[in-house]
Design a protein around this motif. Structure first.
Motif, short mmCIF file in Angstrom:
data_model
loop_
_atom_site.label_atom_id
_atom_site.label_comp_id
_atom_site.label_asym_id
_atom_site.label_seq_id
_atom_site.Cartn_x
_atom_site.Cartn_y
_atom_site.Cartn_z
N TYR A 181 9.54 -61.06 -80.21
CA TYR A 181 10.37 -60.00 -80.24
C TYR A 181 11.79 -60.48 -80.89
CZ TYR A 181 12.93 -55.50 -79.63
OH TYR A 181 13.89 -54.34 -79.84
N GLU A 182 11.87 -61.01 -78.92
CA GLU A 182 13.38 -60.67 -78.85
C GLU A 182 13.63 -62.44 -79.57
OE1 GLU A 182 14.85 -60.76 -74.88
OE2 GLU A 182 16.25 -62.25 -74.99
N VAL A 184 12.37 -62.93 -82.18
CA VAL A 184 12.35 -62.83 -84.26
C VAL A 184 14.56 -61.97 -84.43
CG1 VAL A 184 12.24 -61.70 -85.88
CG2 VAL A 184 10.16 -63.10 -84.26
N ALA A 185 14.58 -61.27 -83.00
CA ALA A 185 15.53 -60.26 -83.43
C ALA A 185 16.96 -60.87 -83.18
CB ALA A 185 15.44 -59.03 -82.89
N SER A 186 16.56 -61.96 -82.77
CA SER A 186 18.61 -62.74 -82.31
C SER A 186 18.35 -63.72 -83.69
CB SER A 186 18.46 -62.98 -81.18
OG SER A 186 17.49 -63.84 -80.20
N GLY A 187 17.71 -64.05 -84.25
CA GLY A 187 17.59 -65.36 -84.89
C GLY A 187 17.65 -66.54 -84.56
N GLU A 188 16.53 -66.78 -83.43
CA GLU A 188 15.83 -68.15 -82.93
C GLU A 188 14.74 -68.46 -83.84
OE1 GLU A 188 15.87 -66.61 -79.16
OE2 GLU A 188 18.47 -67.24 -79.12
#
Lengths: 220, 308
Positions: A181-182, A184-188
């Protein structure tokens, strides 16, 4: 990040699966073999985490376990320790969300055990406990194992309730799904892709291997 | 220690000295007559097989558990910062500077601001809260969950209309959105996503909300808006300038939304009431507000704590 999340996920899921296997089998046995007042209600309540959105389950858990929660407040007053935001909270969240699968499958397989075998065991002078472990449980073995696998897989993928009560702290409470989730949400995207592949790989391997292990045992 | 229950469960099968029941329960005249044999007989092999399988599962579980347990991180002096996930890149960079300078470890808990607010209300042991919207901080403050005098606005942002990098769409201005060749526009749900709320404000300010409303696709977070744009599900979308920095190469700014069209975009930060490490929490906020902190935020596409 990947190694840390994987390690934590494995820790959380191993403990959750053990708790689920024990408690789920017990509850399934209770529902399969005994009649008591409020049985249907208990069944409904135990099924709830399966049908509710995990975020809602998580919300209930945080109301219950938070430092100002129903159980959390006295616990905090007594010990100065709060379960929220620890890996223990992640264990509780995955246990609660995954246990209905275990209970359902344990109950169904225990119900399918012919009571005559149990009666026979008791006629021969064996106690409740011995009858359960030596007769009922082995006969219901496949269903129980199936339940354990399913709940393992469900617990491994648990996200919503965990995010709520355990937070998303890398190295402390960030399990694989939270790390995805993190990322994906931060574009990594690269990291997200690898995490997702590892998660999928482990889930498939476990379910596939244990399916093989629990192939029907020829009895006679 | 915690592996004990599993072998105990397994022992039900393992310790069997060979009682196998063969019930030929004939219900003649309604009487159940179990016929049982206490022997090590031909069904023993099935039991062995079962034991093998259960033991294999137990071994896998034990291995997983052992692996998972190795290297539990030791607790030391640390603070926990709950922050909006859109701030991840910038705050992590600031966090490593903080680690270096003070030796205090910063741990982050990233999520949606509303969720983080709920956690703090439920008593989560958070030291610092950095929100993506004023609203969540206001609500916490009014209920006494944060240390009033520690609250600061530490960053700002600009709202832009973004398009996919490969898109040919060119916009002269904000008002161009009403053009007929733009059939779908992504926007964060104004009720739950701060960027969506600002976008709605701006569209209403310019008097084109009603006209555009049927073409708007609601998304549940900034990332979803970004995804819609990248996947060509929409022609354009409302996101922050910092989101464009995050997805550089995939999306581009087509037009900036005039700052005076909506209320200023501010990110508030504060020490959470009940923090066990007040000085360290205060120091972290100081670093975020310092030149170093502001430079890092700027690099990630945010504007400074002053006017955007």
């Amino acid at each position: 990040m990947i190694a840390e999340a994987l390690k934590l996920s494995l820790l959380v899921v191993s403990i959750a699966t053990i708790v689920i296997a024990l408690a789920g089998t017990f509850l399934g046995f209770l529902l399969a073999r005994y009649r008591f007042r409020g049985k249907d209600l208990l069944d409904a309540v135990l099924t709830l985490p399966m049908v509710l959105p995990p975020t809602v389950t998580g919300y209930y858990l945080i109301l219950l376990l938070g430092r100002r929660g129903l159980l959390g407040e006295p616990l905090y007053a007594l010990t100065g320790w709060s379960v929220t935001f620890t890996w223990v909270a992640a264990v509780i969240a995955s246990t609660v969300v995954a246990i209905p699968l275990m209970i359902k499958s344990a109950r169904a397989s225990l119900e399918s055990v012919d009571p005559e075998y149990e009666i026979a065991s008791k006629v021969m002078g064996k106690g409740e406990l011995e009858t359960f472990f030596r007769v009922t449980l082995p006969l219901a073995g496949r269903g129980i194992i199936a339940g354990v696998i399913l709940s393992f897989a469900r617990a491994f993928g648990e996200f919503g309730a965990t995010l709520m009560v355990a937070g998303n702290i890398p190295g402390k409470t960030q399990t694989m799904p939270l790390a995805i989730y993190e990322a994906v949400a931060s574009g990594e995207d690269e990291q997200a892709k690898w995490l997702a592949l590892i998660l999928t790989g482990i889930s498939i391997t476990v379910v596939y291997m244990t399916n093989r292990l629990s192939r029907p045992v020829k009895r006679y | 220690m915690l592996m004990i229950p599993l072998p105990a469960l397994v022992s039900g099968w393992k310790t069997g000295t060979g009682i196998s029941l063969h019930c030929h329960a004939s219900e003649t005249y309604g009487i159940i007559r179990p016929v049982a044999m206490i022997t090590e007989n031909h069904s023993t092999w099935t039991r062995r097989l079962l034991i093998k399988r259960v033991a294999a599962i137990a071994a896998i579980m034990a291995a997983l558990f052992w692996y998972a347990c190795s290297g539990e991180s030791p607790g030391g002096s640390e603070i926990l910062v709950s922050a909006a996930i859109s701030l991840k890149g910038a705050l992590e960079d600031i966090g490593s500077v903080y680690d270096e300078r003070t030796g205090v470890r910063v741990r982050f808990n990233f999520g949606a601001s509303g969720l983080l607010q709920r956690q703090i209300e439920a008593g989560a042991p958070v030291d610092v809260f950095a929100s993506a919207a004023k609203k969540h901080m206001d609500e916490l403050q009014s209920r006494g969950f944060i240390v009033d005098e520690s609250r600061r606005d530490f960053a700002g942002n600009r709202l832009v209309i973004a398009v996919a990098s490969r898109s040919n769409l060119r916009l002269e201005s904000f008002a161009d959105l009403t053009r007929q060749d733009i059939s779908r526009i992504a926007i964060g749900n104004p009720k739950t996503v701060p960027a969506g709320g600002y976008a709605k404000e701006a569209l209403e300010h310019l008097g084109i909300w009603k006209e555009l409303e049927p073409r708007l696709m609601y998304a549940e977070n900034a990332r979803q808006v970004l995804d819609y744009i990248v996947r060509d599900e929409v022609e354009a979308g409302f996101i922050y300038a910092s989101d464009v920095t995050l997805a550089s190469g995939k999306v581009e700014t087509a037009a900036a939304v005039p700052d005076n069209a909506h209320s200023p975009i501010r990110y508030p930060v504060a020490v959470v009431q009940g923090s066990r490490n007040l000085p360290a929490a205060g120091n972290f906020i100081d670093l975020v507000l310092s030149t170093t902190g502001q430079e890092i935020l700027g690099k990630h596409g945010f504007t400074g704590s002053g006017s955007p």
